[in-house]
Design an enzyme around this catalytic site. Structure first.
Site, PDB file in Angstrom:
ATOM      1  CB  SER A 257      -0.488  -0.335   1.237  1.00  0.00           C
ATOM      2  OG  SER A 257      -0.204   0.180   2.377  1.00  0.00           O
ATOM      3  CE  LYS A 302      -2.560   1.543   5.349  1.00  0.00           C
ATOM      4  NZ  LYS A 302      -2.598   1.146   3.481  1.00  0.00           N
TER       5      LYS A 302
END
Length: 362
Positions: A257, A302
């Protein structure tokens, strides 16, 4: 009068007994909850690192480029991560799961979300390591293609299957350059050439190992899944061959990611000026060689990790926008990222104050 007095004496005793039983029951439940393992994993904000800065653990540049001129960049282009507690080897307790479920910064998800039932913990960790390595390779390719350079590819051996012809002959990292003298610069060309062979037939491969070329001959075997299909027993992946050397150091962080942020960091270091304008920008998203940004997991954690670190702008993959908008922390501007080129233009527009900046809410 005597009867009433006796009942008055018994009632406090019964209440005390009831309270005592409740207390014991609560204690038992607390002990059980503290030790009883549950098949869930608790997710929380993980480390965030600046791709145009230094790795805080080593104090060395997170991205080191040799073979091309680089330019000092200011601000932050941070990739973000998700940390977890739990798993098959160290399951969390019922109490921990309930506590974290009530915590807005955490997410409690089924264990299979991270550890599929048909894979061991070691296999999952190995896969995440590979995904990080592959993400780094692809991010370099995407940045160079964005700069007008097209890297070449080679078919590299990822794993060798035991008991099949390649076992003991080929090694992970070997590059297959040709099949029966015919050049093969990618995985599809190697597999396509091998389809012409039948089990029992032999094939000559030109292989490069540690920079040296050699030829090996293998007798193909029937595939364990299809006896009519011939295999040599390797898993291949395309490896890019770059005109420059790019080293990305992130420690034991795994997964794909960070691809978008790696690409942006590489692009920023290879070009003059700043993409950030001195701002603290963070983000996430997978990347393909042609610059397409893909969705990821753990977007809420995140964003929280980025905001806590000081980010004011966050690049969100278009596929994550719907879940990101309601979970965004205060003070964090969400910028929709669909491609590397679009993300670069969005950052340039943010810096100049001119041009459209794609938003998740629009």
């Amino acid at each position: 009068m005597v009867t009433l007095e006796k009942e008055n004496v018994r009632r406090p005793h019964r209440r005390a007994l009831t309270l005592g039983l409740v207390a014991v029951l609560v204690l038992v439940l607390a002990v059980v909850g503290a030790v009883m393992p549950v098949p869930y994993v608790s997710l929380r904000p993980g480390p965030t690192m600046n791709t145009i800065g230094a790795n805080p653990e080593t104090d060395k540049p997170l991205i080191e480029i040799t073979g091309a001129p680089t330019h000092q960049a200011s601000g932050h282009l941070n990739f973000t991560t998700v940390a977890y507690t739990g798993g098959p080897k160290r399951p969390i307790s019922l109490f921990t799961a309930l506590r974290d479920w009530l915590n807005d910064e955490r997410a409690v998800v089924p264990q299979e979300t991270i550890f599929p039932k048909d894979e061991t913990v070691e296999e999952v960790e190995q896969e995440n390591t590979f995904l990080m390595e592959d993400s780094q390779q692809t991010s370099v390719a995407a940045a160079l293609i964005q700069l007008g350079q097209k890297p070449s590819t080679v078919a590299a051996v990822q794993t060798v299957e035991k008991g099949l012809p390649a076992d003991g002959v080929l090694q992970p990292g070997d590059e297959i350059l040709a099949v029966a003298g015919v050049a093969a610069d990618r995985t599809t060309r190697v597999t396509g050439a091998l389809k012409k062979y039948k089990p029992g037939q032999s094939v000559e491969l030109t292989v490069r190992r540690a920079g040296k070329e050699q030829k090996v001959t293998l007798a193909l075997a029937p595939s364990p899944q299809d006896a009519n299909r011939a295999v040599i027993g390797v898993v291949l992946r395309d490896r890019y061959v770059f005109p420059i050397d790019v080293k990305i150091s992130v420690g034991d962080i795994g997964g794909p990611s960070a691809g978008l942020m790696f690409s942006l960091g590489i692009y920023d270091l290879l070009t003059t000026g700043d993409l950030t304008g001195g701002k603290f920008i963070a983000g996430t998203g997978t990347i393909t060689a042609d610059g397409q940004v893909g969705a990821i997991g753990g977007i809420q954690q995140k964003m929280l990790g980025a905001r806590k670190a000081g980010a004011t702008v966050f690049l969100v993959p278009a596929g994550n926008c719907d879940e990101a908008v309601p979970a965004a922390p205060e003070g964090l501007r969400l910028v929709k990222a669909e491609t590397l080129d679009g993300s670069i233009k969005a950052l340039q527009a943010l810096q100049s104050g001119q041009g459209a900046v794609p938003s998740c809410s629009s």
